[in-house]
Scaffold this active site. Structure first.
Site, PDB file in Angstrom:
ATOM      1  N   ASP A   1       0.809  -1.223  -0.072  1.00  0.00           N
ATOM      2  CA  ASP A   1      -0.038  -0.164   0.060  1.00  0.00           C
ATOM      3  C   ASP A   1       0.910   1.352   0.074  1.00  0.00           C
ATOM      4  O   ASP A   1       0.278   2.455  -0.089  1.00  0.00           O
ATOM      5  CB  ASP A   1      -0.977   0.097   1.152  1.00  0.00           C
ATOM      6  CG  ASP A   1      -0.372  -0.041   2.412  1.00  0.00           C
ATOM      7  OD1 ASP A   1       0.846  -0.074   2.694  1.00  0.00           O
ATOM      8  OD2 ASP A   1      -1.124  -0.056   3.498  1.00  0.00           O
TER       9      ASP A   1
ATOM     10  N   GLU B   1       9.675  -4.226  10.432  1.00  0.00           N
ATOM     11  CA  GLU B   1      10.074  -2.752   9.460  1.00  0.00           C
ATOM     12  C   GLU B   1      10.627  -1.819  10.680  1.00  0.00           C
ATOM     13  O   GLU B   1      10.063  -1.737  11.736  1.00  0.00           O
ATOM     14  CB  GLU B   1       9.132  -2.427   8.951  1.00  0.00           C
ATOM     15  CG  GLU B   1       9.343  -0.893   8.230  1.00  0.00           C
ATOM     16  CD  GLU B   1       8.017  -0.447   7.317  1.00  0.00           C
ATOM     17  OE1 GLU B   1       7.392  -1.195   6.989  1.00  0.00           O
ATOM     18  OE2 GLU B   1       8.266   0.510   6.503  1.00  0.00           O
TER      19      GLU B   1
HETATM   20  O1  KIV Z   1       3.641  -0.900   1.535  1.00  0.00           O
HETATM   21  C1  KIV Z   1       4.960  -1.439   1.452  1.00  0.00           C
HETATM   22  O2  KIV Z   1       5.728  -1.502   0.695  1.00  0.00           O
HETATM   23  C2  KIV Z   1       5.369  -2.411   2.693  1.00  0.00           C
HETATM   24  C3  KIV Z   1       6.619  -2.718   2.661  1.00  0.00           C
HETATM   25  C4  KIV Z   1       7.622  -1.556   2.752  1.00  0.00           C
HETATM   26  C5  KIV Z   1       7.039  -3.658   3.714  1.00  0.00           C
HETATM   27  O3  KIV Z   1       4.692  -2.870   3.552  1.00  0.00           O
END
Ligand code: KIV
Length: 261
Positions: A48, A186
């Site tokens: 997202d 993260e």
């Molecule tokens: O939305 C995203 O791109 C993510 C990643 C950075 C793990 O959740």
């Protein structure tokens, strides 16, 4: 690339048990998905983050189910081998179990995803359990969870105290027990991510959480040098921004020169 057998959710824990590192990148469209897949990425995450990277927003909160379905379908069309995982967008799974089931189902049925990712620890355990029991593979996501940007007070490093680290490990174990087949951690301290990777049987995919994880994920536009505000841990492997600007300048020169002839 020698192995072209399509990857599926159970292949990821199997890769961890063989000691093979997992390469995950974000993808938002068929053209880029095709290139990343060709280059050997194991997992394409329709993140997202598209709300920021593609739609130019300040965070991920405006992304809708319709956005996710459209982009997931595009990525799935461009992919042959990689496992396509779709993010469940903000408020598509938090308000009720019914929402979570219907929306996760739509990502598989209408988007062609092979798994979904959702953010959160203890409050999400029942949801993960239910989705898995219905045949929907789930990836967890702890640490810096961008959908909670307002609670966190910004995109900040997480689990930096002993107590927060203990809570994160507890949540990660609960997510594994609930049936998730992988988890993204993260922006947490590297030692904590290392401990989680050692403790869990499912793969830990790190982003900004040190090298000692079972795999790494990055926003592909950061990796390729297409974004101007990449986080410091997202090391550029190319400067596609310069290549694009140069190509467009050359084209513009040619067009204008022909017009003045
Ligand atoms: O939305 C995203 O791109 C993510 C990643 C950075 C793990 O959740």
């Amino acid at each position: 690339m020698t192995n072209t057998k399509p990857l599926r959710a159970p292949d990821l824990p199997a890769m961890k048990s063989r000691g093979e590192k997992i390469v995950m990148l974000t993808a938002y469209d068929a053209t880029m998905a095709h290139l990343l897949d060709q280059a050997g990425a194991d997992v394409l995450l329709v993140g997202d983050s598209l709300g920021m990277v593609i739609l130019g927003g300040a965070d991920t909160l405006e992304v809708t189910m319709d956005d996710m379905i459209r982009h997931t379908r595009a990525v799935q069309r461009g992919t042959r081998r990689a496992l396509v995982v779709a993010d469940m967008p903000f408020m598509s799974y938090q308000a009720s179990m019914e929402d979570a089931i219907r929306n996760a189902g739509r990502l598989l049925q209408e988007g062609g995803a092979m798994a979904v990712k959702l953010e959160g620890g203890a409050p999400m355990i029942a949801t993960i359990e239910r989705l898995v029991s219905l045949g929907i593979p789930v990836v967890g996501h702890l640490g810096l969870t961008p959908q909670s940007v307002h609670r966190m007070g910004g995109f900040k490093r997480q689990a930096t105290t002993v107590e927060a680290g203990r809570q994160l490990l507890e949540d990660a174990v609960a997510i594994e027990r609930a049936g998730a087949f992988a988890i993204v951690l993260e922006c947490i301290p590297a030692e904590l991510a290392r401990e989680a990777s050692a403790r869990l049987h499912i793969p830990v995919i790190g982003i900004g959480s040190g090298a000692d994880c079972d795999g790494q994920v990055l926003v592909s536009y950061d990796l390729l040098g297409l974004t101007s505000s990449a986080p410091p841990f997202a090391k550029r492997k190319a400067n596609l921004d310069q290549i694009v600007v140069e190509a467009v300048r050359k084209f513009a020169e040619e067009v204008r020169a022909a017009g003045s002839a």
